[in-house]
Design a protein around this motif. Structure first.
Motif, short mmCIF file in Angstrom:
data_model
loop_
_atom_site.label_atom_id
_atom_site.label_comp_id
_atom_site.label_asym_id
_atom_site.label_seq_id
_atom_site.Cartn_x
_atom_site.Cartn_y
_atom_site.Cartn_z
N ALA A 169 0.83 -1.21 0.00
CA ALA A 169 0.00 0.00 0.00
C ALA A 169 0.86 1.26 0.00
CB ALA A 169 -0.93 -0.01 1.20
N SER A 170 2.00 1.21 0.70
CA SER A 170 2.87 2.39 0.73
C SER A 170 3.44 2.70 -0.64
CB SER A 170 3.99 2.22 1.76
OG SER A 170 4.94 1.27 1.33
N LEU A 171 3.75 1.67 -1.41
CA LEU A 171 4.25 1.89 -2.77
C LEU A 171 3.16 2.47 -3.66
CD1 LEU A 171 6.36 -1.34 -3.33
CD2 LEU A 171 7.20 0.99 -2.97
N GLU A 172 1.94 1.97 -3.52
CA GLU A 172 0.82 2.48 -4.31
C GLU A 172 0.49 3.91 -3.91
OE1 GLU A 172 -2.50 -0.24 -4.23
OE2 GLU A 172 -1.18 -1.94 -4.56
N LEU A 173 0.59 4.20 -2.61
CA LEU A 173 0.34 5.55 -2.13
C LEU A 173 1.35 6.53 -2.72
CD1 LEU A 173 -0.56 5.29 1.65
CD2 LEU A 173 -1.81 6.55 -0.09
N GLU A 174 2.59 6.09 -2.79
CA GLU A 174 3.64 6.95 -3.36
C GLU A 174 3.28 7.35 -4.79
OE1 GLU A 174 8.49 6.91 -3.97
OE2 GLU A 174 7.43 5.01 -3.76
N LYS A 175 2.82 6.41 -5.58
CA LYS A 175 2.44 6.70 -6.96
C LYS A 175 1.26 7.66 -7.02
CE LYS A 175 3.92 2.17 -8.61
NZ LYS A 175 3.46 0.88 -9.13
N LEU A 176 0.25 7.41 -6.18
CA LEU A 176 -0.93 8.26 -6.18
C LEU A 176 -0.60 9.68 -5.71
CD1 LEU A 176 -3.70 5.87 -4.81
CD2 LEU A 176 -3.45 6.74 -7.14
N LEU A 177 0.28 9.79 -4.73
CA LEU A 177 0.65 11.11 -4.24
C LEU A 177 1.43 11.90 -5.29
CD1 LEU A 177 1.54 10.22 -0.56
CD2 LEU A 177 -0.40 11.56 -1.36
N LYS A 178 2.23 11.22 -6.09
CA LYS A 178 2.93 11.89 -7.18
C LYS A 178 1.93 12.38 -8.23
CE LYS A 178 7.40 9.68 -6.75
NZ LYS A 178 8.40 8.80 -7.37
N GLU A 179 0.91 11.56 -8.51
CA GLU A 179 -0.15 11.97 -9.44
C GLU A 179 -0.90 13.18 -8.89
OE1 GLU A 179 -2.94 9.05 -10.96
OE2 GLU A 179 -1.41 7.49 -10.70
N PHE A 180 -1.17 13.16 -7.58
CA PHE A 180 -1.87 14.27 -6.96
C PHE A 180 -1.06 15.56 -7.08
CE2 PHE A 180 -2.47 17.08 -3.33
CZ PHE A 180 -3.81 17.38 -3.47
N ARG A 181 0.24 15.45 -6.87
CA ARG A 181 1.10 16.63 -6.95
C ARG A 181 1.03 17.24 -8.35
NH1 ARG A 181 6.28 18.57 -7.85
NH2 ARG A 181 6.98 20.00 -6.25
N LYS A 182 1.09 16.39 -9.38
CA LYS A 182 1.01 16.88 -10.74
C LYS A 182 -0.34 17.53 -11.02
CE LYS A 182 4.19 13.50 -12.72
NZ LYS A 182 4.32 12.34 -13.62
N ALA A 183 -1.40 16.87 -10.58
CA ALA A 183 -2.75 17.40 -10.81
C ALA A 183 -2.95 18.70 -10.04
CB ALA A 183 -3.80 16.38 -10.39
N SER A 184 -2.42 18.78 -8.86
CA SER A 184 -2.55 19.98 -8.05
C SER A 184 -1.83 21.15 -8.70
CB SER A 184 -1.99 19.71 -6.66
OG SER A 184 -2.03 20.87 -5.87
N LEU A 185 -0.65 20.90 -9.24
CA LEU A 185 0.09 21.96 -9.91
C LEU A 185 -0.64 22.44 -11.16
CD1 LEU A 185 3.76 20.65 -9.61
CD2 LEU A 185 2.79 22.68 -8.53
N GLU A 186 -1.28 21.53 -11.88
CA GLU A 186 -2.05 21.90 -13.07
C GLU A 186 -3.25 22.76 -12.67
OE1 GLU A 186 -1.45 21.53 -16.35
OE2 GLU A 186 0.50 20.78 -15.72
N GLU A 187 -3.91 22.39 -11.59
CA GLU A 187 -5.07 23.16 -11.11
C GLU A 187 -4.65 24.55 -10.69
OE1 GLU A 187 -8.45 22.50 -10.87
OE2 GLU A 187 -8.03 20.76 -12.13
N ALA A 188 -3.48 24.65 -10.06
CA ALA A 188 -3.00 25.95 -9.59
C ALA A 188 -2.67 26.88 -10.74
CB ALA A 188 -1.78 25.76 -8.70
N LYS A 189 -2.31 26.33 -11.89
CA LYS A 189 -1.95 27.14 -13.06
C LYS A 189 -3.17 27.75 -13.75
CE LYS A 189 2.33 24.72 -14.14
NZ LYS A 189 3.01 23.88 -15.13
N LYS A 190 -4.35 27.21 -13.47
CA LYS A 190 -5.56 27.68 -14.15
C LYS A 190 -6.01 29.01 -13.62
CE LYS A 190 -7.35 23.19 -15.39
NZ LYS A 190 -8.42 22.24 -15.24
#
Length: 58
Positions: A37-58
């Motif tokens: 689960a920790s490995l899967e969480l790491e991947k999801l958190l990286k995706e969240f970071r990317k999505a969050s940065l994209e949202e902030a640019k709007k």
């Protein structure tokens, strides 16, 4: 993005349950599940970071 946050929340709850089973009861299988689960969480958190940065640019 709401779906991603929901997945992170669900997986983190599963991680904490398994980690607690391992530390309190010595359940080795729960430790394996927690590590997975920790490995899967790491991947999801990286995706969240990317999505969050994209949202902030709007």
């Amino acid at each position: 993005m709401n779906e991603l946050v929901a997945k992170i929340k669900e997986l983190s709850n599963a991680f904490f349950m398994d980690a607690e089973l391992q530390t309190e009861k010595g359940n080795k299988a729960a430790g394996t599940r927690a590590r997975k689960a920790s490995l899967e969480l790491e991947k999801l958190l990286k995706e969240f970071r990317k999505a969050s940065l994209e949202e902030a640019k709007k």
